[in-house]
Every structure is written in structure tokens, then in C-alpha cells.
Write a protein that holds these residues in place. Structure first.
Motif, PDB file in Angstrom:
ATOM      1  N   TYR A   1     -12.145   1.737  -5.227  1.00 27.98           N
ATOM      2  CA  TYR A   1     -11.203   0.723  -5.700  1.00 27.98           C
ATOM      3  C   TYR A   1     -11.723  -0.003  -6.938  1.00 27.98           C
ATOM      4  CZ  TYR A   1      -8.142  -3.316  -5.788  1.00 27.98           C
ATOM      5  OH  TYR A   1      -7.260  -4.281  -6.184  1.00 27.98           O
TER       6      TYR A   1
ATOM      7  N   VAL B   1      -4.828   5.997   1.188  1.00 24.90           N
ATOM      8  CA  VAL B   1      -5.589   4.809   0.826  1.00 24.90           C
ATOM      9  C   VAL B   1      -6.594   4.554   1.939  1.00 24.90           C
ATOM     10  CG1 VAL B   1      -5.437   2.328   0.388  1.00 24.90           C
ATOM     11  CG2 VAL B   1      -3.646   3.847  -0.451  1.00 24.90           C
TER      12      VAL B   1
ATOM     13  N   ILE C   1      -9.030   5.119  -3.044  1.00 23.79           N
ATOM     14  CA  ILE C   1      -7.814   5.914  -2.933  1.00 23.79           C
ATOM     15  C   ILE C   1      -8.230   7.374  -2.839  1.00 23.79           C
ATOM     16  CG2 ILE C   1      -6.243   4.307  -4.075  1.00 23.79           C
ATOM     17  CD1 ILE C   1      -6.603   5.853  -6.668  1.00 23.79           C
TER      18      ILE C   1
ATOM     19  N   VAL D   1      -2.081  10.138  -5.724  1.00 25.25           N
ATOM     20  CA  VAL D   1      -2.589   9.429  -4.549  1.00 25.25           C
ATOM     21  C   VAL D   1      -2.003  10.061  -3.287  1.00 25.25           C
ATOM     22  CG1 VAL D   1      -2.682   7.224  -3.325  1.00 25.25           C
ATOM     23  CG2 VAL D   1      -2.849   7.277  -5.823  1.00 25.25           C
TER      24      VAL D   1
ATOM     25  N   ILE E   1       0.830  -1.206   0.000  1.00 23.08           N
ATOM     26  CA  ILE E   1       0.000   0.000   0.000  1.00 23.08           C
ATOM     27  C   ILE E   1       0.863   1.253   0.000  1.00 23.08           C
ATOM     28  CG2 ILE E   1      -1.601   1.358   1.409  1.00 23.08           C
ATOM     29  CD1 ILE E   1      -3.020  -1.235   2.057  1.00 23.08           C
TER      30      ILE E   1
ATOM     31  N   MET F   1      -9.085  -2.992   0.319  1.00 24.95           N
ATOM     32  CA  MET F   1      -8.927  -1.567   0.039  1.00 24.95           C
ATOM     33  C   MET F   1     -10.256  -1.041  -0.490  1.00 24.95           C
ATOM     34  SD  MET F   1      -5.825   0.287  -1.954  1.00 24.95           S
ATOM     35  CE  MET F   1      -6.347   0.318  -3.639  1.00 24.95           C
TER      36      MET F   1
END
Length: 90
Positions: free
Chosen positions: A61, A27, A39, A24, A5, A36
Motif C-alpha cells: 500500500y 486487497v 493490493i 487489481v 475497497i 490496507m
């Protein structure tokens, strides 16, 4: 290929139509389901998304198509400003 990650932080995010979205920042993890969730993207391209007073956006995601040197997401018609997309298509 598996990713840590922490390797996602700072990666550039583009749509599958080569439109730059941003980078990004974080997360979001769904701990209950051990996956996940999304983001968090900042440094948003102002030509495609009007943030108003927000600093970024969360991209689910499920929209991520591929992770390599960049993160590639599915393009969603109507989700972005149309003028920027017309310029990209020309």
C-alpha cells in the motif's frame, strides 16, 4: 476522497512513468492495525515482470500514490525488466 475497497477490484495499475502493471484482483487487509496492507495484481504485463509460475504480485500500500480512474504507484528502479522500460522512455 474516500474509496470503498470493492471499488478497487478490476482497476488498472500503472507506475508514475505510465508503465502498465496489471489489474487489481484482491486487497490484503491488516486486521490488527486496521489498514490496507497491499493490493494483489493479476493480468500482469509480461514485458515488465517475469512471473514464472506465479499468477500475480502483491504491491504494498505504501507504494500507491493515487487512486482515481486508475491506481498510480511509485516507480521503483530495478524492479522491472529494463528492456520494457527503455521502450517506454523512448
Amino acid at each position: 476522497m474516500k474509496w470503498q475497497i470493492s471499488e478497487l477490484f478490476g482497476m488498472s495499475v500503472y507506475t508514475d512513468r505510465a508503465v502498465y502493471i496489471g489489474n487489481v484482483e484482491d486487497v490484503v487487509i491488516d486486521i490488527d492495525n486496521k489498514k490496507m496492507s497491499s493490493i494483489a495484481v493479476t493480468n500482469i504485463n509480461p514485458d515488465i515482470i517475469d512471473l514464472k509460475q506465479f499468477k500475480g504480485v502483491k504491491i504494498p500500500y505504501r507504494l500507491i500514490k493515487e487512486v482515481s480512474d486508475i491506481i498510480l504507484i511509485r516507480h521503483i528502479p530495478g524492479a522491472f525488466k529494463t528492456s520494457a522500460l527503455r521502450e517506454q522512455e523512448e
